[in-house]
Design a protein around this motif. Structure first.
Motif, PDB file in Angstrom:
ATOM      1  N   ASN A  32      60.676  74.032  16.902  1.00  0.00           N
ATOM      2  CA  ASN A  32      61.917  74.518  17.490  1.00  0.00           C
ATOM      3  C   ASN A  32      62.961  74.725  16.398  1.00  0.00           C
ATOM      4  O   ASN A  32      63.023  73.952  15.432  1.00  0.00           O
ATOM      5  CB  ASN A  32      62.453  73.523  18.524  1.00  0.00           C
ATOM      6  CG  ASN A  32      61.813  73.712  19.891  1.00  0.00           C
ATOM      7  OD1 ASN A  32      61.528  74.842  20.293  1.00  0.00           O
ATOM      8  ND2 ASN A  32      61.595  72.616  20.611  1.00  0.00           N
ATOM      9  N   HIS A  33      63.761  75.764  16.562  1.00  0.00           N
ATOM     10  CA  HIS A  33      64.795  76.086  15.585  1.00  0.00           C
ATOM     11  C   HIS A  33      66.146  76.257  16.285  1.00  0.00           C
ATOM     12  O   HIS A  33      66.215  76.830  17.377  1.00  0.00           O
ATOM     13  CB  HIS A  33      64.440  77.377  14.831  1.00  0.00           C
ATOM     14  CG  HIS A  33      63.151  77.302  14.085  1.00  0.00           C
ATOM     15  ND1 HIS A  33      63.045  76.747  12.827  1.00  0.00           N
ATOM     16  CD2 HIS A  33      61.894  77.701  14.428  1.00  0.00           C
ATOM     17  CE1 HIS A  33      61.780  76.812  12.425  1.00  0.00           C
ATOM     18  NE2 HIS A  33      61.067  77.377  13.382  1.00  0.00           N
ATOM     19  N   VAL A  34      67.196  75.793  15.634  1.00  0.00           N
ATOM     20  CA  VAL A  34      68.539  75.885  16.202  1.00  0.00           C
ATOM     21  C   VAL A  34      69.059  77.315  16.116  1.00  0.00           C
ATOM     22  O   VAL A  34      68.924  77.978  15.084  1.00  0.00           O
ATOM     23  CB  VAL A  34      69.506  74.947  15.451  1.00  0.00           C
ATOM     24  CG1 VAL A  34      70.925  75.082  16.004  1.00  0.00           C
ATOM     25  CG2 VAL A  34      69.049  73.503  15.571  1.00  0.00           C
ATOM     26  N   VAL A  35      69.651  77.779  17.196  1.00  0.00           N
ATOM     27  CA  VAL A  35      70.353  79.066  17.187  1.00  0.00           C
ATOM     28  C   VAL A  35      71.771  78.773  16.710  1.00  0.00           C
ATOM     29  O   VAL A  35      72.698  78.549  17.499  1.00  0.00           O
ATOM     30  CB  VAL A  35      70.340  79.714  18.585  1.00  0.00           C
ATOM     31  CG1 VAL A  35      71.147  81.008  18.586  1.00  0.00           C
ATOM     32  CG2 VAL A  35      68.902  79.996  19.020  1.00  0.00           C
ATOM     33  N   SER A  36      71.916  78.728  15.412  1.00  0.00           N
ATOM     34  CA  SER A  36      73.164  78.310  14.778  1.00  0.00           C
ATOM     35  C   SER A  36      74.277  79.333  14.979  1.00  0.00           C
ATOM     36  O   SER A  36      74.041  80.547  14.950  1.00  0.00           O
ATOM     37  CB  SER A  36      72.933  78.101  13.275  1.00  0.00           C
ATOM     38  OG  SER A  36      74.163  77.936  12.600  1.00  0.00           O
ATOM     39  N   ARG A  37      75.487  78.825  15.149  1.00  0.00           N
ATOM     40  CA  ARG A  37      76.637  79.717  15.258  1.00  0.00           C
ATOM     41  C   ARG A  37      77.266  79.999  13.897  1.00  0.00           C
ATOM     42  O   ARG A  37      78.332  80.611  13.813  1.00  0.00           O
ATOM     43  CB  ARG A  37      77.680  79.103  16.196  1.00  0.00           C
ATOM     44  CG  ARG A  37      77.195  78.939  17.618  1.00  0.00           C
ATOM     45  CD  ARG A  37      78.290  78.390  18.515  1.00  0.00           C
ATOM     46  NE  ARG A  37      77.751  77.867  19.762  1.00  0.00           N
ATOM     47  CZ  ARG A  37      78.446  77.138  20.635  1.00  0.00           C
ATOM     48  NH1 ARG A  37      79.709  76.845  20.370  1.00  0.00           N
ATOM     49  NH2 ARG A  37      77.894  76.699  21.741  1.00  0.00           N
ATOM     50  N   GLU A  38      76.613  79.549  12.832  1.00  0.00           N
ATOM     51  CA  GLU A  38      77.115  79.806  11.486  1.00  0.00           C
ATOM     52  C   GLU A  38      76.511  81.081  10.897  1.00  0.00           C
ATOM     53  O   GLU A  38      76.915  81.522   9.828  1.00  0.00           O
ATOM     54  CB  GLU A  38      76.813  78.611  10.583  1.00  0.00           C
ATOM     55  CG  GLU A  38      77.556  77.344  10.994  1.00  0.00           C
ATOM     56  CD  GLU A  38      77.279  76.173  10.069  1.00  0.00           C
ATOM     57  OE1 GLU A  38      76.464  76.349   9.126  1.00  0.00           O
ATOM     58  OE2 GLU A  38      77.871  75.094  10.277  1.00  0.00           O
ATOM     59  N   GLN A  39      75.532  81.662  11.593  1.00  0.00           N
ATOM     60  CA  GLN A  39      74.928  82.905  11.131  1.00  0.00           C
ATOM     61  C   GLN A  39      75.727  84.100  11.650  1.00  0.00           C
ATOM     62  O   GLN A  39      76.631  83.957  12.473  1.00  0.00           O
ATOM     63  CB  GLN A  39      73.480  82.994  11.610  1.00  0.00           C
ATOM     64  CG  GLN A  39      73.331  83.009  13.120  1.00  0.00           C
ATOM     65  CD  GLN A  39      71.885  82.919  13.573  1.00  0.00           C
ATOM     66  OE1 GLN A  39      71.006  83.559  13.022  1.00  0.00           O
ATOM     67  NE2 GLN A  39      71.640  82.105  14.591  1.00  0.00           N
TER      68      GLN A  39
ATOM     69  N   THR B  31      61.663  78.700  19.971  1.00  0.00           N
ATOM     70  CA  THR B  31      60.441  78.118  19.430  1.00  0.00           C
ATOM     71  C   THR B  31      59.668  79.180  18.665  1.00  0.00           C
ATOM     72  O   THR B  31      59.517  80.306  19.143  1.00  0.00           O
ATOM     73  CB  THR B  31      59.545  77.566  20.559  1.00  0.00           C
ATOM     74  OG1 THR B  31      60.335  76.772  21.443  1.00  0.00           O
ATOM     75  CG2 THR B  31      58.410  76.727  19.996  1.00  0.00           C
ATOM     76  N   ASP B  32      59.197  78.837  17.474  1.00  0.00           N
ATOM     77  CA  ASP B  32      58.379  79.734  16.654  1.00  0.00           C
ATOM     78  C   ASP B  32      56.982  79.116  16.548  1.00  0.00           C
ATOM     79  O   ASP B  32      56.808  78.069  15.936  1.00  0.00           O
ATOM     80  CB  ASP B  32      58.998  79.898  15.267  1.00  0.00           C
ATOM     81  CG  ASP B  32      58.331  81.018  14.457  1.00  0.00           C
ATOM     82  OD1 ASP B  32      57.171  81.367  14.761  1.00  0.00           O
ATOM     83  OD2 ASP B  32      58.980  81.527  13.528  1.00  0.00           O
TER      84      ASP B  32
ATOM     85  N   THR C 141      65.774  87.871  12.785  1.00  0.00           N
ATOM     86  CA  THR C 141      65.505  87.319  11.459  1.00  0.00           C
ATOM     87  C   THR C 141      64.112  86.712  11.401  1.00  0.00           C
ATOM     88  O   THR C 141      63.373  86.894  10.420  1.00  0.00           O
ATOM     89  CB  THR C 141      66.559  86.252  11.098  1.00  0.00           C
ATOM     90  OG1 THR C 141      67.865  86.841  11.119  1.00  0.00           O
ATOM     91  CG2 THR C 141      66.294  85.677   9.719  1.00  0.00           C
ATOM     92  N   ALA C 142      63.737  85.983  12.443  1.00  0.00           N
ATOM     93  CA  ALA C 142      62.428  85.335  12.479  1.00  0.00           C
ATOM     94  C   ALA C 142      61.282  86.338  12.464  1.00  0.00           C
ATOM     95  O   ALA C 142      60.209  86.066  11.915  1.00  0.00           O
ATOM     96  CB  ALA C 142      62.321  84.448  13.721  1.00  0.00           C
ATOM     97  N   ARG C 143      61.511  87.519  13.043  1.00  0.00           N
ATOM     98  CA  ARG C 143      60.439  88.524  13.126  1.00  0.00           C
ATOM     99  C   ARG C 143      60.160  89.210  11.786  1.00  0.00           C
ATOM    100  O   ARG C 143      59.088  89.784  11.602  1.00  0.00           O
ATOM    101  CB  ARG C 143      60.821  89.603  14.152  1.00  0.00           C
ATOM    102  CG  ARG C 143      60.814  89.135  15.594  1.00  0.00           C
ATOM    103  CD  ARG C 143      61.312  90.236  16.511  1.00  0.00           C
ATOM    104  NE  ARG C 143      61.508  89.764  17.871  1.00  0.00           N
ATOM    105  CZ  ARG C 143      62.560  90.040  18.627  1.00  0.00           C
ATOM    106  NH1 ARG C 143      63.552  90.795  18.130  1.00  0.00           N
ATOM    107  NH2 ARG C 143      62.651  89.576  19.852  1.00  0.00           N
ATOM    108  N   LYS C 144      61.104  89.157  10.877  1.00  0.00           N
ATOM    109  CA  LYS C 144      60.934  89.856   9.603  1.00  0.00           C
ATOM    110  C   LYS C 144      59.701  89.330   8.865  1.00  0.00           C
ATOM    111  O   LYS C 144      59.521  88.127   8.702  1.00  0.00           O
ATOM    112  CB  LYS C 144      62.182  89.684   8.736  1.00  0.00           C
ATOM    113  CG  LYS C 144      63.407  90.405   9.289  1.00  0.00           C
ATOM    114  CD  LYS C 144      64.636  90.184   8.426  1.00  0.00           C
ATOM    115  CE  LYS C 144      65.848  90.909   8.988  1.00  0.00           C
ATOM    116  NZ  LYS C 144      67.072  90.669   8.158  1.00  0.00           N
ATOM    117  N   GLY C 145      58.862  90.235   8.420  1.00  0.00           N
ATOM    118  CA  GLY C 145      57.652  89.853   7.709  1.00  0.00           C
ATOM    119  C   GLY C 145      56.530  89.410   8.616  1.00  0.00           C
ATOM    120  O   GLY C 145      55.490  88.933   8.146  1.00  0.00           O
ATOM    121  N   ASN C 146      56.716  89.547   9.922  1.00  0.00           N
ATOM    122  CA  ASN C 146      55.682  89.167  10.898  1.00  0.00           C
ATOM    123  C   ASN C 146      55.361  90.366  11.795  1.00  0.00           C
ATOM    124  O   ASN C 146      55.912  90.507  12.888  1.00  0.00           O
ATOM    125  CB  ASN C 146      56.153  87.994  11.760  1.00  0.00           C
ATOM    126  CG  ASN C 146      56.276  86.704  10.985  1.00  0.00           C
ATOM    127  OD1 ASN C 146      55.286  86.035  10.698  1.00  0.00           O
ATOM    128  ND2 ASN C 146      57.508  86.352  10.624  1.00  0.00           N
TER     129      ASN C 146
END
Length: 613
Positions: free
Chosen positions: A374-381, A352-353, A107-112
């Motif tokens: 830093n970003h949480v690797v959420s288990r809600e996704q 980390t981004d 998800t983070a890579r999208k658009g990058n």
């Protein structure tokens, strides 16, 4: 076949070494087998984030560290991160698991289009049974699928020695256990190894003096080049078994990084990131605190602060690990300019981004524009389907061993995530080792357990179909995955006191390693003092009696501690050694003998060490 985002690169065989390592000489040849500027021109569509003809382009650096084979979400407090809320309160969030980590990164890579993913060591080793039972082949496969580009080695990459590390890079079936899966032809399916390079710039073969793995790697995309130098902590031999580092030499981190930064600079690579398996200790455990705030409770301490200040300004950012902490800080380089230093906790709970603004004219990073979080690797996704499939495949192979019940508990027994010097699980393990020692030698007096050998909590809630309160073999394996033996040695009372003082002095002074102790051993730890004085010597008692410096005590400990590991040189001086069974068996036998569904073990009180703050 698992789905891989189309913008990602194909399997990177250009960075793989073709020969299978047969010994250290072969391992030493790994570096020579790779091109001087080995890299991958990622076939991604799109231009830079600042425009097709802009002088600068933003490079996205996604990073994590200390994954330790945690394919499934870690249980208990080991699988949580602490988030600071806007009102100053704190909130615990369940995080981690490779199904969610893959989704987060994709998800983070999208658009990058200019995106590179890196890690700072300990991806494998000290792993839960799902990965550890298969010598971490499942984790390497998972890292390939989530498109890791490059990683440094960590100390745990050496748990099974240099030959096994070479197999992780090159592939091939395990020399003793063989191939774990069968191919379509019914024969053993060969493990393919890592698509990404392991970097080990400061680890050399004692005989040849050459790095055992590639020291650096260059990422390339549409004219943009970013070099990566990978190192592990120089003190790796102090925290890994002797067999794991046999024939290897570990060098100073600063000198090594500065050496290869010069080499990259001469090759025209001006943008450089160091991946270093060494870290710091933040003043708060919240992952999203403002590290650079001047307020109390911010900032970091520990080895990485000194190392960062010594690494050449040619390096633009440091991705760190080892301490399992979370931070995004700026630490001044030798020229006094701020430089980003990051760490993403452990077990895949965070990533980390970092944005690196690349100047096409100077070929360097514009330091003043670097941003990171830093970003949480959420288990809600949503879970990544290919990772779910991978876990399911390996879980079927592990299930006959993993699901066997070995004991029963009445509540959570915190260990790794206890956050205090003495943990309930540490007490339980120490008691188990003493019981095993007494079965060998009834004269055994006490047991000591190193905190780093406890890799997880044991939780009451069922992890599968076994039922609440049931401890499975797989859960116990996750707690103690190292295959150490329980050893017995004679120590004088004076040696025992010195050993306890080494918890908070010498190499352990800056970051104390508090031994877990068996029932009957008590003492006071005064944290208001410094160094060895923190251990109040006259408070040390065994079964209510003061330790006699001249007396001899029969002490049980794992083989790592008995070898003087973790800075406990005095414990390595024991005499009349006797080697018992492995520590996991000792733990499982204790659980089985002392618990049942009707009479489960209650969490120990963790009241053997009195803490003065």
């Amino acid at each position: 076949m698992s789905a891989i985002p189309k913008h990602r690169r194909p399997r990177r065989r250009a960075t793989r070494v073709l020969a299978v390592a047969a010994g250290l000489a072969t391992v030493g040849a790994l570096a020579a087998s790779l091109p001087a500027s080995a890299g991958q021109d990622h076939d991604r569509a799109g231009g830079g984030s600042k425009g097709k003809h802009s002088r600068t382009v933003d490079v996205q650096l996604l990073s994590f560290n200390d994954f330790h084979g945690n394919l499934q979400p870690p249980a208990g407090s080991s699988g949580q991160v602490t988030e600071r809320q806007a009102d100053g309160s704190e909130k615990k969030i369940d995080a981690g698991g490779v199904e969610y980590l893959a989704t987060s990164l994709r998800t983070a890579r999208k658009g990058n289009p200019y995106s590179v993913t890196a890690a700072a060591g300990d991806l494998i080793g000290a792993s839960p049974l799902l990965s550890g039972l298969f010598h971490d082949e499942p984790t390497v496969e998972a890292m390939n699928k989530l498109d890791l580009d490059v990683t440094s080695v960590g100390n745990h990459e050496f748990d099974e020695g240099a030959k096994e590390l070479a197999r992780m890079q090159n592939g091939g079936c395990h020399p003793k256990d063989g191939c774990f899966e069968k191919g379509k032809d019914g024969k053993g399916k060969k493990f393919e190894g890592a698509d990404y390079p392991y970097l080990a710039a400061n680890v050399t073969d004692e005989k040849t003096g050459k790095p055992i793995l590639k020291p650096y790697w260059v990422w390339k995309h549409k004219g943009v080049k970013v070099g990566f130098i990978g190192v592990t902590l120089e003190g790796t031999p102090d925290i890994v078994s002797a067999d794991g580092v046999k024939g290897l030499k570990f060098h100073d981190e600063i000198e090594t990084v500065n050496k290869y930064a010069k080499i990259l600079d001469k090759q025209g690579v001006k943008s450089i990131v160091t991946l270093i398996h060494e870290g710091g200790v933040p003043k708060t455990q919240t992952y999203n605190y403002d590290c650079d705030s001047p307020g109390a409770g911010d900032g970091i301490s520990g080895p990485i602060t000194t190392i960062a200040k010594g690494i050449t300004p040619k390096v633009d950012a440091l991705v760190t690990g080892h301490t399992h902490n979370a931070y995004v800080c700026t630490i001044p380089d030798p020229a006094g300019k701020p430089r980003m230093v990051t760490s993403a906790s452990s077990f895949g709970k965070l990533y980390t981004d970092t944005t690196l603004t690349y100047d096409r004219k100077t070929k360097d990073i514009v330091r003043t524009s670097v941003k990171s979080a830093n970003h949480v690797v959420s288990r809600e996704q949503a879970k990544a389907p290919d990772m779910t499939s991978l876990i399911s495949r390996w879980d079927k192979l592990a299930a006959p061993v993993a699901n066997k019940a070995v004991g029963y508990i009445s509540g959570d027994i915190p260990g790794r995530g206890a956050g205090v010097p003495e943990s309930p699980l540490g007490d339980l393990i120490s008691d188990a080792q003493l019981a095993h020692a007494k079965s060998i030698d009834p004269e055994a007096d006490l047991a000591l357990m190193n905190p780093g050998g406890i890799r997880s909590d044991i939780v009451y809630k069922a992890s599968g179909s076994e039922g609440d309160g049931v401890v499975t073999y797989g859960e116990a394996f996750t707690v103690q995955p190292f295959s150490n033996t329980v050893n017995l040695v004679d120590l004088t009372g004076a040696q025992l006191v010195t050993g306890l003082k080494q918890q908070v002095s010498g190499s352990n002074e800056a970051s104390p390693k508090i031994l877990q102790v068996s029932d009957g051993l008590t003492y006071t730890l005064d944290m208001t003092k410094s160094g060895a004085d923190r251990v109040v010597a006259d408070s040390i008692k065994l079964n209510g009696k003061a330790i006699d410096p001249a007396a001899t005590y029969r002490v049980a400990m794992n083989s790592f501690l008995a070898g003087g590991g973790d800075g406990f040189a005095e414990l390595g001086k024991g005499t009349k050694p006797v080697v018992g069974s492995d520590d996991l068996k000792a733990f499982n036998d204790y659980l089985t003998a002392n618990s049942s569904a009707d009479k489960p073990i209650a969490p120990p009180k963790a009241d053997r060490i009195t803490i003065v703050k």
